[in-house]
Enzyme design. Sequence first.
Site, PDB file in Angstrom:
ATOM      1  CG  HIS A 136     -45.248  24.667 -42.696  1.00 26.68           C
ATOM      2  ND1 HIS A 136     -46.091  25.714 -43.000  1.00 26.68           N
ATOM      3  CD2 HIS A 136     -45.947  23.533 -42.981  1.00 26.68           C
ATOM      4  CE1 HIS A 136     -47.243  25.231 -43.448  1.00 26.68           C
ATOM      5  NE2 HIS A 136     -47.179  23.924 -43.446  1.00 26.68           N
ATOM      6  NE  ARG A 147     -47.953  25.732 -48.679  1.00 24.40           N
ATOM      7  CZ  ARG A 147     -48.460  24.593 -48.205  1.00 24.40           C
ATOM      8  NH1 ARG A 147     -48.776  23.606 -49.019  1.00 24.40           N
ATOM      9  NH2 ARG A 147     -48.658  24.441 -46.914  1.00 24.40           N
ATOM     10  CB  CYS A 164     -47.323  18.855 -41.052  1.00 26.19           C
ATOM     11  SG  CYS A 164     -46.221  18.045 -42.228  1.00 26.19           S
ATOM     12  NE  ARG A 182     -51.288  24.787 -40.409  1.00 25.34           N
ATOM     13  CZ  ARG A 182     -50.940  24.735 -41.709  1.00 25.34           C
ATOM     14  NH1 ARG A 182     -50.971  23.592 -42.343  1.00 25.34           N
ATOM     15  NH2 ARG A 182     -50.515  25.811 -42.349  1.00 25.34           N
ATOM     16  CD  GLN A 192     -48.505  21.791 -39.796  1.00 27.56           C
ATOM     17  OE1 GLN A 192     -48.980  21.911 -40.913  1.00 27.56           O
ATOM     18  NE2 GLN A 192     -49.103  21.077 -38.845  1.00 27.56           N
TER      19      GLN A 192
HETATM   20  N1  NVA Z   1     -42.194  18.799 -45.856  1.00 28.22           N
HETATM   21  C1  NVA Z   1     -43.466  18.883 -46.500  1.00 28.22           C
HETATM   22  C2  NVA Z   1     -44.469  19.577 -45.636  1.00 28.22           C
HETATM   23  C3  NVA Z   1     -45.871  19.615 -46.185  1.00 28.22           C
HETATM   24  C4  NVA Z   1     -46.821  20.351 -45.309  1.00 28.22           C
HETATM   25  C5  NVA Z   1     -43.312  19.583 -47.834  1.00 28.22           C
HETATM   26  O1  NVA Z   1     -42.622  20.614 -47.893  1.00 28.22           O
HETATM   27  O2  NVA Z   1     -43.866  19.105 -48.827  1.00 28.22           O
HETATM   28  N1   CP Z   2     -49.710  20.755 -43.476  1.00 26.90           N
HETATM   29  C1   CP Z   2     -49.877  21.499 -44.574  1.00 26.90           C
HETATM   30  O1   CP Z   2     -49.272  22.542 -44.763  1.00 26.90           O
HETATM   31  O2   CP Z   2     -50.791  20.999 -45.436  1.00 26.90           O
HETATM   32  P1   CP Z   2     -51.118  21.564 -46.907  1.00 26.90           P
HETATM   33  O3   CP Z   2     -49.893  21.288 -47.754  1.00 26.90           O
HETATM   34  O4   CP Z   2     -52.314  20.797 -47.353  1.00 26.90           O
HETATM   35  O5   CP Z   2     -51.378  23.032 -46.805  1.00 26.90           O
END
Ligand code: NVA
Ligand code: CP
Length: 335
Positions: free
Chosen positions: A141, A114, A278, A323, A144
């Site tokens: 993502h 990530r 999400c 998830r 997700q």
């Molecule tokens: N768009 C958000 C998604 C979090 C799961 C981010 O990148 O912070």
């Molecule tokens: N939806 C999601 O990716 O959550 P986190 O940022 O908590 O992993």
Amino acid sequence: MNLKGRDLLKLLDFTPEEIEYLIKLAAELKENKKSGKPLSPRTQPLLDTLDRKHIALIFEKTSTRTRCAFEVAARDLGIATTYLGPTDSQVGKKESIADTARVLAGMYDGIEYRGFGQDIVEELAEYANVPVWNGLTNEYHPTQMLADLLTIKEHFGRLKGIKLTYMGDARYNMGNSLMVACAKMGMHYTACTAKAYFPDEKLVEECETIAQKTGASITLTEDVDAGTKDADVIYTDVWVSMGEPDEVWEERIKALTPYKVDRKVMSNAKKRAIFMHCLPAFHDLKTTTGKEMGEKFDITEMEVTDEVFESAQSVVFEEAENRMHTIKAVMAATL
Ligand code: NVA
Ligand code: CP
């Protein structure tokens, strides 16, 4: 279907059949975990080889769901994990991605990443000769998406023909990924947001080409009434994503407030419509950022009202649980 050794970097790299397979596998693993239903003779062998495997979890951005999903799923499968958090390792700071990839691939059977640019996870995959899974980049993502598709399928019994409307920043990881997922699975995707937040034209073109084959459609609109009319799924995400500077809050709140998911939006959608997010979500002021923005801009919520978030139409916690089941399927299929 054999996905052994495959990376999961973005859904664009997968066929609709492969995506369908991962969703079905996740549903089977979920049922097995929840009710003890034995696995099919085709699935059981996938799991038999996993104990004594090791995976590395690189998180250059924070996480609750993705990290926990990987750790719990890995434990269920007998796989050992090493968590490398945003300040825990040499990744990117003292050691290049290419070098990190080759070091980790020598010790681990799979790597989750990530972080920031999609190019980073693509480079990691290029240099690591073990499966690499994208746990979120600025652009995509994919894990997700599998959870979201499973959740939609559980609710409607199908994916084809489902109308999903995404409200908010449609140029970022969630908007991009949902558009791709809908195109691949023959669903109708609408980005309902201010023009400045429409997705990249090239990606729209790519998705339209896919849509021609799958029966999907892609619509971009600024009109909330038209964009949410008769939708099966109303989806939103935070207006400011991880890694973006604090200065953008003001412009986002101004531009995206008309696209907040509220009761009016939900009642314009189909009667049986579901609300998805999400997570994490700013639906109240019970977080430090939510409280700070609440005081600064005199608001009580951002992308979704607390009323919709807590309503019977909201499936956000089922989505979060999924998830884990879908990430388990990805590991079982690719390791
Ligand atoms: N768009 C958000 C998604 C979090 C799961 C981010 O990148 O912070
Ligand atoms: N939806 C999601 O990716 O959550 P986190 O940022 O908590 O992993």
